[in-house]
Design a protein around this motif. Structure first.
Motif, PDB file in Angstrom:
ATOM      1  N   THR A 157       0.819  -1.286  -0.129  1.00  0.00           N
ATOM      2  CA  THR A 157       0.085   0.004   0.041  1.00  0.00           C
ATOM      3  C   THR A 157       0.886   1.210  -0.302  1.00  0.00           C
ATOM      4  OG1 THR A 157      -1.975  -1.241   1.233  1.00  0.00           O
ATOM      5  CG2 THR A 157      -1.857   1.328   1.079  1.00  0.00           C
ATOM      6  N   VAL A 158       0.802   2.123  -1.080  1.00  0.00           N
ATOM      7  CA  VAL A 158       1.502   3.188  -1.009  1.00  0.00           C
ATOM      8  C   VAL A 158       0.890   4.619  -0.888  1.00  0.00           C
ATOM      9  CG1 VAL A 158       3.115   2.249  -2.940  1.00  0.00           C
ATOM     10  CG2 VAL A 158       0.911   3.332  -3.516  1.00  0.00           C
ATOM     11  N   ARG A 246       0.504  11.924   1.950  1.00  0.00           N
ATOM     12  CA  ARG A 246       1.861  10.988   2.152  1.00  0.00           C
ATOM     13  C   ARG A 246       1.714  10.023   3.173  1.00  0.00           C
ATOM     14  NH1 ARG A 246       5.969  12.611  -0.976  1.00  0.00           N
ATOM     15  NH2 ARG A 246       5.686  14.511  -2.163  1.00  0.00           N
ATOM     16  N   ARG A 247       1.485   8.777   2.829  1.00  0.00           N
ATOM     17  CA  ARG A 247       1.316   7.579   3.844  1.00  0.00           C
ATOM     18  C   ARG A 247       2.042   6.396   3.271  1.00  0.00           C
ATOM     19  NH1 ARG A 247      -4.895   8.289   5.838  1.00  0.00           N
ATOM     20  NH2 ARG A 247      -5.062  10.608   5.554  1.00  0.00           N
ATOM     21  N   THR A 248       2.952   5.971   4.208  1.00  0.00           N
ATOM     22  CA  THR A 248       3.665   4.805   3.766  1.00  0.00           C
ATOM     23  C   THR A 248       3.123   3.546   4.436  1.00  0.00           C
ATOM     24  OG1 THR A 248       5.712   6.209   3.996  1.00  0.00           O
ATOM     25  CG2 THR A 248       5.926   3.796   4.092  1.00  0.00           C
ATOM     26  N   GLY A 249       3.090   2.547   3.518  1.00  0.00           N
ATOM     27  CA  GLY A 249       2.234   1.414   3.934  1.00  0.00           C
ATOM     28  C   GLY A 249       3.205   0.291   4.017  1.00  0.00           C
ATOM     29  N   ALA A 250       3.043  -0.618   4.971  1.00  0.00           N
ATOM     30  CA  ALA A 250       3.835  -1.630   4.950  1.00  0.00           C
ATOM     31  C   ALA A 250       3.306  -2.787   3.987  1.00  0.00           C
ATOM     32  CB  ALA A 250       3.876  -2.314   6.431  1.00  0.00           C
ATOM     33  N   GLY A 251       4.205  -3.703   3.438  1.00  0.00           N
ATOM     34  CA  GLY A 251       3.601  -4.842   2.743  1.00  0.00           C
ATOM     35  C   GLY A 251       2.547  -5.564   3.309  1.00  0.00           C
TER      36      GLY A 251
END
Length: 254
Positions: A157-158, A246-251
């Motif tokens: 998730t990007v 801007r949100r960084t998602g973990a795999g």
């Protein structure tokens, strides 16, 4: 308040892309540009495609649309998925126009997530998602759209957009969270940093309706669509309706 009053739109340049059938370009945290309108999405021509839904898709938990370009998977407790019309306490056809005194409603089949998710897997890398977002909730993360890059059986998730993000950009036309007039918005979402090849529509409450879904491998503004041989620069004025999340998602496993 009449949220269907005429309004200025964001002036934007539309990038020309080859739209080759390539895998999505991974990014650690993509920036999603949000625009909204209250009268409709750009025309589905050229590289802008409308997701074809029909009465034959109602009740299906998995099917392929647009000649194999999109694979749809439904995972809801009540197996809602593709629906039509309205059902009390379950889903309501999004408001597509009209006035507060006399609204008009989406009449074709559309998605309702119920208490679950609907996943759209695209056969190529995309940059644009457009939809008529019904029952926009804010003050919570009830409704959300996750933009994913999928490689093999792994989805990263990007970016994630919620009803709060839509609320942030609509200003005086802010959604009221209802299934009636004032709760539906034509929404344009562009990935500015990379691409995605999967979209997940989800909700933790009843319900999240999504109609008139579009997608494109090129970015799209409300005033223009990708053209085959030039850069289109169209519009009627400037309005600061762009929100950058801007949100960084973990795999996560697909």
């Amino acid at each position: 308040m009449n949220p269907f009053l005429p309004m200025k739109r964001l002036l934007a340049a539309v990038a020309v892309e080859s739209c080759l059938l390539t895998a999505a370009t991974a990014a650690s945290a993509d920036t999603i540009n949000i625009q909204f309108d209250l009268s409709g999405l750009p025309a589905a021509i050229g590289r802008v495609h409308a997701l074809d839904l029909s009465a034959a898709d109602i009740g299906k938990t998995s099917f392929v649309a647009n000649r194999g370009a999109v694979n749809v998977n439904v995972a809801t407790a009540s197996n809602q998925g593709v629906v039509s019309g309205s059902a009390a306490d379950l889903y309501a056809a999004p408001v597509s126009g009209g006035s507060q005194a006399s609204p008009t409603y989406w009449s074709a089949p559309y998605f309702s997530t119920g208490l679950g998710t609907i996943t759209l897997n695209f056969s190529r890398a995309e940059r644009y998602l457009g939809l008529l977002w019904g029952s926009v909730d804010h003050g919570s993360t009830f409704n959300y759209i996750s933009f994913n890059n999928v490689t093999g059986n792994r989805a990263t998730t990007v970016a994630t957009i919620t009803g709060n993000d839509i609320y942030d950009v609509t200003e005086s036309n802010a959604p009221n969270g209802s299934q009636g007039y004032g709760g539906s918005f034509y929404t344009v979402l562009n990935d500015l940093d990379g691409t995605f090849n999967q979209i997940v529509l989800g909700s933790t409450v009843v319900s999240f309706e999504a109609a008139d879904i579009q997608y494109s491998c090129a970015t799209v503004s409300l005033d223009s669509v990708p053209e085959p041989a030039s850069i289109a620069v169209l519009g009627t004025g400037f309005l600061a309706l762009a929100a950058f999340r801007r949100r960084t998602g973990a795999g996560v496993r697909a």
